[in-house]
Design a protein around this motif. Structure first.
Motif, PDB file in Angstrom:
ATOM      1  N   THR A 171       3.622   1.301   2.055  1.00  0.00           N
ATOM      2  CA  THR A 171       2.894   0.156   2.574  1.00  0.00           C
ATOM      3  C   THR A 171       1.418   0.493   2.428  1.00  0.00           C
ATOM      4  O   THR A 171       0.963   1.516   2.932  1.00  0.00           O
ATOM      5  N   ILE A 172       0.699  -0.321   1.700  1.00  0.00           N
ATOM      6  CA  ILE A 172      -0.691   0.010   1.395  1.00  0.00           C
ATOM      7  C   ILE A 172      -1.593  -1.153   1.805  1.00  0.00           C
ATOM      8  O   ILE A 172      -1.321  -2.309   1.489  1.00  0.00           O
ATOM      9  N   VAL A 173      -2.652  -0.819   2.531  1.00  0.00           N
ATOM     10  CA  VAL A 173      -3.634  -1.824   2.915  1.00  0.00           C
ATOM     11  C   VAL A 173      -4.792  -1.747   1.925  1.00  0.00           C
ATOM     12  O   VAL A 173      -5.332  -0.669   1.682  1.00  0.00           O
ATOM     13  N   VAL A 174      -5.123  -2.873   1.316  1.00  0.00           N
ATOM     14  CA  VAL A 174      -6.255  -2.914   0.396  1.00  0.00           C
ATOM     15  C   VAL A 174      -7.348  -3.746   1.063  1.00  0.00           C
ATOM     16  O   VAL A 174      -7.111  -4.892   1.447  1.00  0.00           O
ATOM     17  N   VAL A 175      -8.543  -3.178   1.214  1.00  0.00           N
ATOM     18  CA  VAL A 175      -9.625  -3.897   1.875  1.00  0.00           C
ATOM     19  C   VAL A 175     -10.631  -4.339   0.823  1.00  0.00           C
ATOM     20  O   VAL A 175     -11.094  -3.529   0.019  1.00  0.00           O
ATOM     21  N   GLY A 176     -10.973  -5.629   0.825  1.00  0.00           N
ATOM     22  CA  GLY A 176     -11.956  -6.149  -0.114  1.00  0.00           C
ATOM     23  C   GLY A 176     -11.470  -7.431  -0.719  1.00  0.00           C
ATOM     24  O   GLY A 176     -10.265  -7.711  -0.716  1.00  0.00           O
ATOM     25  N   ALA A 177     -12.421  -8.234  -1.241  1.00  0.00           N
ATOM     26  CA  ALA A 177     -12.039  -9.537  -1.775  1.00  0.00           C
ATOM     27  C   ALA A 177     -12.605  -9.734  -3.168  1.00  0.00           C
ATOM     28  O   ALA A 177     -12.592 -10.832  -3.704  1.00  0.00           O
ATOM     29  N   GLY A 178     -13.136  -8.658  -3.755  1.00  0.00           N
ATOM     30  CA  GLY A 178     -13.683  -8.778  -5.106  1.00  0.00           C
ATOM     31  C   GLY A 178     -12.606  -8.524  -6.138  1.00  0.00           C
ATOM     32  O   GLY A 178     -11.432  -8.332  -5.817  1.00  0.00           O
ATOM     33  N   ASP A 179     -13.030  -8.501  -7.395  1.00  0.00           N
ATOM     34  CA  ASP A 179     -12.068  -8.337  -8.479  1.00  0.00           C
ATOM     35  C   ASP A 179     -11.381  -6.976  -8.420  1.00  0.00           C
ATOM     36  O   ASP A 179     -10.182  -6.880  -8.672  1.00  0.00           O
ATOM     37  N   ALA A 180     -12.129  -5.928  -8.061  1.00  0.00           N
ATOM     38  CA  ALA A 180     -11.530  -4.594  -8.037  1.00  0.00           C
ATOM     39  C   ALA A 180     -10.409  -4.543  -7.003  1.00  0.00           C
ATOM     40  O   ALA A 180      -9.314  -4.058  -7.275  1.00  0.00           O
ATOM     41  N   ALA A 181     -10.683  -5.095  -5.811  1.00  0.00           N
ATOM     42  CA  ALA A 181      -9.669  -5.083  -4.760  1.00  0.00           C
ATOM     43  C   ALA A 181      -8.444  -5.876  -5.195  1.00  0.00           C
ATOM     44  O   ALA A 181      -7.304  -5.436  -5.029  1.00  0.00           O
ATOM     45  N   ILE A 182      -8.670  -7.037  -5.774  1.00  0.00           N
ATOM     46  CA  ILE A 182      -7.546  -7.892  -6.167  1.00  0.00           C
ATOM     47  C   ILE A 182      -6.722  -7.198  -7.249  1.00  0.00           C
ATOM     48  O   ILE A 182      -5.489  -7.159  -7.185  1.00  0.00           O
ATOM     49  N   GLU A 183      -7.421  -6.645  -8.244  1.00  0.00           N
ATOM     50  CA  GLU A 183      -6.681  -6.002  -9.333  1.00  0.00           C
ATOM     51  C   GLU A 183      -5.876  -4.812  -8.811  1.00  0.00           C
ATOM     52  O   GLU A 183      -4.731  -4.622  -9.188  1.00  0.00           O
ATOM     53  N   ASN A 184      -6.453  -4.029  -7.936  1.00  0.00           N
ATOM     54  CA  ASN A 184      -5.719  -2.911  -7.336  1.00  0.00           C
ATOM     55  C   ASN A 184      -4.512  -3.418  -6.573  1.00  0.00           C
ATOM     56  O   ASN A 184      -3.400  -2.919  -6.734  1.00  0.00           O
ATOM     57  N   ALA A 185      -4.737  -4.431  -5.754  1.00  0.00           N
ATOM     58  CA  ALA A 185      -3.649  -4.930  -4.905  1.00  0.00           C
ATOM     59  C   ALA A 185      -2.509  -5.448  -5.772  1.00  0.00           C
ATOM     60  O   ALA A 185      -1.340  -5.162  -5.517  1.00  0.00           O
ATOM     61  N   LEU A 186      -2.850  -6.204  -6.811  1.00  0.00           N
ATOM     62  CA  LEU A 186      -1.799  -6.753  -7.671  1.00  0.00           C
ATOM     63  C   LEU A 186      -1.061  -5.634  -8.396  1.00  0.00           C
ATOM     64  O   LEU A 186       0.156  -5.655  -8.526  1.00  0.00           O
ATOM     65  N   GLY A 187      -1.836  -4.647  -8.861  1.00  0.00           N
ATOM     66  CA  GLY A 187      -1.212  -3.530  -9.571  1.00  0.00           C
ATOM     67  C   GLY A 187      -0.244  -2.772  -8.665  1.00  0.00           C
ATOM     68  O   GLY A 187       0.844  -2.393  -9.085  1.00  0.00           O
ATOM     69  N   LEU A 188      -0.634  -2.605  -7.417  1.00  0.00           N
ATOM     70  CA  LEU A 188       0.209  -1.855  -6.479  1.00  0.00           C
ATOM     71  C   LEU A 188       1.436  -2.640  -6.063  1.00  0.00           C
ATOM     72  O   LEU A 188       2.476  -2.070  -5.740  1.00  0.00           O
ATOM     73  N   SER A 189       1.306  -3.985  -6.060  1.00  0.00           N
ATOM     74  CA  SER A 189       2.373  -4.792  -5.455  1.00  0.00           C
ATOM     75  C   SER A 189       3.655  -4.746  -6.260  1.00  0.00           C
ATOM     76  O   SER A 189       4.686  -5.216  -5.804  1.00  0.00           O
ATOM     77  N   LYS A 190       3.586  -4.209  -7.489  1.00  0.00           N
ATOM     78  CA  LYS A 190       4.811  -4.147  -8.278  1.00  0.00           C
ATOM     79  C   LYS A 190       5.833  -3.240  -7.602  1.00  0.00           C
ATOM     80  O   LYS A 190       7.024  -3.460  -7.704  1.00  0.00           O
ATOM     81  N   GLN A 191       5.379  -2.192  -6.976  1.00  0.00           N
ATOM     82  CA  GLN A 191       6.356  -1.295  -6.358  1.00  0.00           C
ATOM     83  C   GLN A 191       5.982  -0.845  -4.950  1.00  0.00           C
ATOM     84  O   GLN A 191       6.470   0.169  -4.471  1.00  0.00           O
ATOM     85  N   ASN A 192       5.095  -1.604  -4.313  1.00  0.00           N
ATOM     86  CA  ASN A 192       4.723  -1.264  -2.936  1.00  0.00           C
ATOM     87  C   ASN A 192       4.569  -2.558  -2.150  1.00  0.00           C
ATOM     88  O   ASN A 192       4.416  -3.636  -2.722  1.00  0.00           O
ATOM     89  N   ARG A 193       4.567  -2.379  -0.826  1.00  0.00           N
ATOM     90  CA  ARG A 193       4.240  -3.515   0.017  1.00  0.00           C
ATOM     91  C   ARG A 193       2.728  -3.498   0.201  1.00  0.00           C
ATOM     92  O   ARG A 193       2.160  -2.465   0.554  1.00  0.00           O
ATOM     93  N   VAL A 194       2.087  -4.634  -0.050  1.00  0.00           N
ATOM     94  CA  VAL A 194       0.623  -4.644  -0.036  1.00  0.00           C
ATOM     95  C   VAL A 194       0.112  -5.670   0.961  1.00  0.00           C
ATOM     96  O   VAL A 194       0.635  -6.771   1.060  1.00  0.00           O
ATOM     97  N   ILE A 195      -0.905  -5.261   1.719  1.00  0.00           N
ATOM     98  CA  ILE A 195      -1.604  -6.206   2.584  1.00  0.00           C
ATOM     99  C   ILE A 195      -3.058  -6.171   2.161  1.00  0.00           C
ATOM    100  O   ILE A 195      -3.712  -5.127   2.215  1.00  0.00           O
ATOM    101  N   ILE A 196      -3.555  -7.289   1.688  1.00  0.00           N
ATOM    102  CA  ILE A 196      -4.954  -7.326   1.265  1.00  0.00           C
ATOM    103  C   ILE A 196      -5.771  -7.937   2.397  1.00  0.00           C
ATOM    104  O   ILE A 196      -5.356  -8.927   3.011  1.00  0.00           O
ATOM    105  N   VAL A 197      -6.894  -7.312   2.686  1.00  0.00           N
ATOM    106  CA  VAL A 197      -7.682  -7.731   3.845  1.00  0.00           C
ATOM    107  C   VAL A 197      -9.007  -8.316   3.360  1.00  0.00           C
ATOM    108  O   VAL A 197      -9.773  -7.661   2.662  1.00  0.00           O
TER     109      VAL A 197
END
Ligand SMILES: Cc1cc2nc3c(=O)[nH]c(=O)nc-3n(C[C@H](O)[C@H](O)[C@H](O)COP(=O)(O)OP(=O)(O)OC[C@H]3O[C@@H](n4cnc5c(N)ncnc54)[C@H](O)[C@@H]3O)c2cc1C
Ligand code: HEM
Ligand code: SF4
Ligand code: SF4
Lengths: 847, 289
Positions: A171-197
């Motif tokens: 379970t990974i929390v990603v903080v941020g709303a820019g492109d880097a945060a979004i790209e990280n969150a999407l990349g992680l969501s393939k095999q993790n539970r993601v919460i973007i803040v």
């Protein structure tokens, strides 16, 4: 009291930052220590990170690092060649050990002060040392912004993500709303539970593509992907006994909320290093975010003894940084060697009709151009290395001789790829450019004269003057033609170099702006006026800048100025009492806005809004009258244009739908487009032959996404490059691989190093990074025997091993500039639904 | 600047084809009284040759369409010429055969040609008419955005149902879970709705257009006793109704898009059969001369 007495170590040179620049400098200093048999090192290399070259450590795993510019030789005690990130970093590690370089890791320099010509450097861990000279090679990446709450430095709180595939089932929390945060969150969501803040209520800073993808992920019920809007991290604590090692507490609109997770990744952008640099006393020419500190020929700043090299000095490539590291140590030691790029200058001056040392020619050139005299020597040198030198000869033996000389030089450089720049020989009377061509290079006359022709007027420009600024600023095709005059020598500076110079040097910017305004006023109002006549007026007409969406003026306001658009696009809307607002006109560079205010109607009848970043020349009544009093003033034609405008406005006013369609196009950013693919959905059968054609003619990778993009009134703007007037993608391409062809096509050359900057900078999401696609069997084999996947981009193709080694490169639409018969997408559409439109044709869409 | 394939360049290929047809009719009428019109006269041979060449050229569209590197003209021009000359082919073929039919390969070739041409007419009809309908149906988005909206409504529906009685929850959960969009070829082309709903544990009944779920919720609203639940039910009703519209649009989209493609699965294979029959037809003609 000498510093040693304080128990502090003292060095001749302190090098801050162990990027390619810093490493190379330290290597050179180590070399001299060895030569002189020094017992203790005379220098120290301070690195804030736990390993050398953090910027390069942070490249994507296995990234192919390129050694651009190819024509520049490497001059360093450390090696560097094209190769994978790992091979380069390992090579440097070995060299660090071999040369016993005096490097300190984890030594982030937080403050540098100076007293009696001695610098004191303070590090984050409380350490201090002193030095006679400081070399800053800290790059431009800056340090990542931290969370700023308790727990921000925990091990499982990360500020970057190398490889999203590294984590699974967490379970990974990603903080941020820019492109880097979004790209990280999407990349992680393939095999993790993601919460973007997200601190805000929307992802407004993200690129369209990322925005859509993140919203789709949040809304997709089968994906464990959630979002906390309007929330901030309050604190992070370790929970060693719980099932997950971290507990993060948030402030949310519904109150406090705690989430248990395995890790937190914060992507909050970087703190640019400028503040730090300024705190040492270095001055920047202006407040622009991309401003570069002024440096001398030896990379010394205005603070004596403080030197800046590498990306921070405005040289964005590894090889350049390494060469500077070597040179700067030599300079500090008083050895004024010729810089590594000196041969490039010599080639440039090869065919001059006089023989002199390259440095002298350089100095002479600079003296001859009043506008460049203020420039520091380093900046001017850089400008010349990146420019084309053109020399005109009259047809005859002299020309033949020069041509032979040039041929010999080119033969000598033939094995270099790409070949270093050599001068261009031209004949008197040759066209330098013609009206209608897309090019934004900037010409300066060193010697001789040039004829500029426009609208039936022909004018002579002389030594020290410049031309070509109009396209540079407007981003539009040339409106004049220029021909080489008697024995002229010219410098043609590419757009990118000029843009960099304009934003870093106030005098040059003011000089170019002023001449631009003079020439534009003359063009629009008083074609026969003397140049000197208009100078005063030009100085009195301010240049106004507007952000996209900002109003120049509103309907019913009193009006006392008019605007001449010089870049961008302005829309006029008119509201009728009680009725809706209608878009009645779109105006681009070279057109007047609000001229009625000075021609009889003091009340604004429309609202004028910039649809993209826009600049105008503002002209008030006094200046307007002064212009109208000049000889040959264009009173007649101005009046004619006003009546024409009023007519089209009244026509548009009753065509609400047309106005709405135009507004839609402007909202899609087409106010800055030069060539856009438009699909008429009342004809499109969705066969995707356009995409297939694109992939088939572009190495198997389609550069357009037909079904994505917005639609209004059956007019669809697919996701595909629109070849912007001022391409955002060009902004920080380290090897200058993004180019514009004479017909306006924006394309990517082979020099691309795959850094992804253009992908980030394009607001329309049309650039992607891709491996080379595998070759496919021929068409007939597929038709007759069904071999291969058929035409078009193969979904989810597997790159070959060699393609992987080459690494990803940026790909985008090049408007099929090399294809006979125009754009492949248009030619392949069986129903005529796909067409490429220039902005002038938008009006035809309105029907 | 946008012209459909029939109007392409002021319908220039219509006039070309018309001219070709007139010339062929001209040749045909030169049949004297001595010999009745048929494929064996010089007129018949001429018309047959023109027809066969035309068919080969019409088939070549499949290759030209995929010659992305370039070629003569645009694919749109080719398609425009294709539909007009393909239609002309019907006349030319008929003239060539002089409508003498029998149970033989010659007639087979003629029939196949007619099949290709009539399937072409169908294709032309959908090409000209459906895109507009499709575009309007998508409300400025695309199929993915419709699906996105559907997923969002599903989520909201499920969340709202959780705030209601068990009965409502079951109805909504099963309606959403067992919603079917698309399916086999025929389901796609007919837009048939194979969704189902579980009315009692283990009992699945067809659930066309999601009507039953909507009606159920609507009927529960006035009967509910908790004010809290009424609010949720009302919201739920609006979500389900919006969902119904989106589902209709999606099915419509899939159906129209299906028809735009499926006819080529007749047009092209029959073309290949036609080419085969044509070869046999020509060879046998020369053999049994
Ligand atoms: C994704 C990507 C791909 C790229 N690909 C290529 C390529 O293929 N080829 C190419 O030539 N260029 C490439 N570049 C550009 C290249 O990385 C830079 O030009 C180069 O790294 C600049 O070197 P530098 O020495 O100036 O600074 P940097 O390499 O940025 O090094 C700065 C160093 O200073 C340290 N530092 C910063 N602040 C402090 C401080 N206060 N105290 C102590 N240490 C500090 C940092 O930790 C870092 O190690 C790429 C860039 C990116 C972002
Ligand atoms: C004997 C006559 C004909 C032959 C042999 C023939 C053959 C073909 C072939 C091989 C294709 C290419 C399909 C593909 O590769 O996707 C095609 C496409 C097409 N044909 Fe025909 N055709 C004939 C007559 C007609 C007629 C009479 C019409 C309409 C009036 C017609 C309308 C079309 C259309 C609209 C296409 C699709 C174009 C596209 O999407 O690219 N055809 N035909
Ligand atoms: S890639 Fe993006 S920024 Fe660059 S020209 Fe195309 S649309 Fe404009
Ligand atoms: S080729 Fe033409 S008809 Fe086919 S998808 Fe593209 S725009 Fe639509």
């Amino acid at each position: 009291m000498s510093p040693e007495q304080h128990g502090e170590q003292h060095f001749g040179i302190a090098i801050v930052g162990s990027g390619p620049g810093g490493l190379s400098a330290a290597a050179r200093a180590a070399f001299h220590d060895r030569e002189s048999g020094a017992v203790t090192p005379s220098y120290v290399l301070l690195e804030g990170f736990s390993a050398h070259a953090k910027t390069i450590q942070q490249y994507q795993k296995g990234k192919h690092v390129m050694a651009e510019p190819g024509f520049l030789d490497l001059r360093s005690d450390f090696g560097f060649r094209e190769g994978t990130r790992e091979s380069i970093l390992d090579g440097w590690s070995a060299s660090l050990a071999e040369n016993t370089v005096n490097i300190r890791y984890g030594a982030e320099v937080t403050r540098i002060s100076q007293e009696n010509h001695v610098f004191t450097l303070h590090t984050a861990d409380g350490g201090r040392l002193t030095a006679d000279n400081v070399v800053l090679g800290i790059g431009t990446a800056g340090n990542p912004r931290k969370l700023g709450v308790p727990g921000e430095n925990l091990l499982l709180v990360q500020y970057q993500l190398d490889d999203p595939d590294e984590y699974r089932g967490e379970t990974i929390v990603v903080v941020g709303a820019g492109d880097a945060a979004i790209e990280n969150a999407l990349g992680l969501s393939k095999q993790n539970r993601v919460i973007i803040v997200n601190r805000g209520a929307e992802f407004s800073r993200a690129k369209e593509g990322n925005l859509n993808a993140v919203l789709a992920a949040i809304n997709n019920p089968s994906l464990p992907f959630d979002c906390l809007y309007e929330s901030n991290v309050k604190e992070v604590v370790e929970t060693p006994d719980a099932k997950t090692p971290l507990a993060v507490t948030f402030n949310t609109p519904e109150g406090e909320k705690t989430i248990d997770c395995h890790r937190l990744i914060a992507r909050l952008g970087g703190v640019p290093p400028r503040k730090f640099v300024e705190s040492i006393g270095v001055t920047f020419p202006n407040d622009k975010p991309d401003a570069i500190p002024e440096l001398s020929r030896t990379y010394e700043t205005n603070v004596p003894g403080l030197y800046i090299i590498g990306a921070l000095a405005g040289y964005p490539l590894i090889k350049q940084a390494m060469n500077q590291g070597y040179d700067v140590v030599e300079f500090i030691r008083g050895n004024l060697i010729k810089p590594a790029d000196h041969p490039l200058l010599e080639y440039q001056f090869h065919c001059m009709p006089f023989l002199r040392d390259a440095d002298d020619v350089l100095a002479m050139f600079q003296q001859r151009i009043p506008m460049f005299r203020q420039l520091n020597a380093l900046a001017f040198r850089e400008l010349l290395i990146e420019s084309n030198v053109m020399v005109a000869y009259p047809a005859g033996p002299l020309l033949v001789e020069a041509q032979a000389k040039l041929k010999a030089l080119q033969a000598q450089l033939a094995d270099r790829n790409p070949r270093p720049r050599t001068p261009r020989l031209i004949r008197e009377g040759d066209y330098l450019y013609r009206a209608g061509e897309y090019a934004a290079s900037f010409f300066t006359i060193i010697e001789g004269e040039v004829q500029v022709e426009e609208d039936g007027y022909s004018r002579t420009l002389e030594r020290g003057q410049f031309f070509g600024e109009s396209s540079l600023i407007s981003g539009r095709p040339r409106i004049d033609s220029a021909r080489a005059g008697a024995s002229c020598i010219l410098i043609e500076t590419p757009r990118r170099t000029m843009v960099k110079l304009l934003s870093s040097n106030e005098e040059v910017r003011a000089g170019v702006d002023w001449i631009f305004v003079v020439r534009e006023l003359r063009r629009q109002f008083a074609p026969e006026a003397e140049f000197t006549d208009l100078r005063e007026i030009a100085l009195a007409c301010p240049i106004r800048q507007y952000r996209a969406g900002e109003a120049l003026y509103a309907q019913n306001d009193p009006g006392d100025v008019m605007h001449l658009v010089r870049r961008g696009s302005v829309t006029l809307t008119r509201a009728v009492a009680g009725g809706p607002e209608t878009l009645v006109a779109e105006l681009r560079s070279g057109e007047l806005v609000g001229q009625m205010a000075l021609m009889g109607d003091a009340v604004r009848r429309e609202t004028a809004v910039a649809s993209v970043a826009t600049e105008t020349i503002e002209i008030d009544r006094r200046n307007f009258l002064a212009l109208m009093n000049k000889r040959g003033a264009r009173v007649e034609s101005l009046q004619r244009k006003v009546s024409q405008r009023l007519l089209t406005i009244s026509e548009m006013e009753v065509r609400q739908e047309s106005g709405n369609l135009m507004r839609f196009l402007m909202n899609q950013g087409l106010g800055e487009a030069t060539d856009t693919l438009i699909i008429n959905e009342s004809l499109c059968v969705g066969c995707d032959n356009c995409e297939k054609a694109c992939a088939e003619t572009h190495g198997g990778i389609s550069r357009l996404n037909r079904s994505a993009g917005a639609t209004f009134a059956r007019i669809h703007v697919p996701v595909s490059c629109r070849h912007c007037e001022h391409p955002h993608c060009m902004k920080d391409c380290p090897p200058n691989a993004l180019q514009r062809a004479v017909n306006g096509e924006v394309f990517i050359s082979d020099a691309c190093i795959g850094c992804g900057n253009c992908e980030k900078n394009c607001p329309y999401g049309v650039i992607k990074l891709a491996y080379e696609a595998p070759k496919k069997p021929g068409l007939l084999q597929w038709i007759l025997f069904g071999i291969g996947s058929g035409p078009g981009e193969e979904a989810g193709y597997q790159p070959s091993k060699s393609a992987k080694e080459k690494g990803k490169r940026a790909v985008k639409c090049d408007a099929c500039m090399n294809r006979r018969g125009g754009a492949a997408c248009v030619a392949a559409c069986p129903t005529g639904a796909a067409q490429r439109l220039s902005p002038e044709q938008f009006i035809d869409l309105l029907g | 600047m946008f012209e459909n394939i029939l109007r392409y360049r002021s319908a220039r290929y219509f006039w070309w084809s018309l001219a070709l047809v007139l010339v062929c009719v001209g040749i045909y009428v030169t049949h004297g009284r001595a010999e009745p019109p048929n494929g064996g006269t010089w007129q018949g041979y001429t018309l047959g040759t023109v027809g066969a060449l035309l068919i080969v050229w019409l088939t070549w569209l499949g290759v030209r369409k995929r010659r992305y590197g370039g070629g003569v003209g645009s694919v749109q021009g080719w398609t425009s010429a294709h539909v007009y000359l393909g239609t002309a082919c019907l006349v030319i073929g008929s003239l060539h055969s002089a409508l003498q039919f029998g149970w033989n390969v010659h007639t087979l070739a003629y029939v196949l040609m007619c099949l290709v041409i009539f399937s072409g007419f169908f294709g032309l009809y959908v090409y000209v008419n459906y895109p507009r309908v499709l575009s309007d149906n998508r409300l400025g988005g695309n199929r993915e955005s419709l699906f996105g909206e559907l997923f969002e409504l599903n989520e909201r529906g499920l969340a709202l149902a959780r705030r209601c009685s068990v009965q409502v929850q079951q109805a909504v959960n099963s309606a959403i879970e067992r919603t079917v969009v698309g399916g086999g070829v025929w389901a796609q082309l007919s837009g048939a709705d194979h969704s189902r709903i579980e009315t009692e544990p283990g009992k699945l009944i067809p659930h066309p257009d999601q009507q039953l779920a909507i009606d159920t919720i609507a009927s529960l609203i006035p009967r509910s006793e908790k004010a809290q639940e009424v609010v949720a039910l009302e919201e739920l009703l609006s979500v389900l109704c919006r969902r119904q519209t989106i589902l209709r649009r999606l099915r419509h989209d899939i159906r129209m898009q299906g028809w735009l493609q499926v006819w080529l699965y007749v047009h092209v294979p029959v073309t290949i059969a036609l080419i085969g029959a044509l070869i046999v037809h020509i060879v046998t003609t020369f053999f049994y001369w």
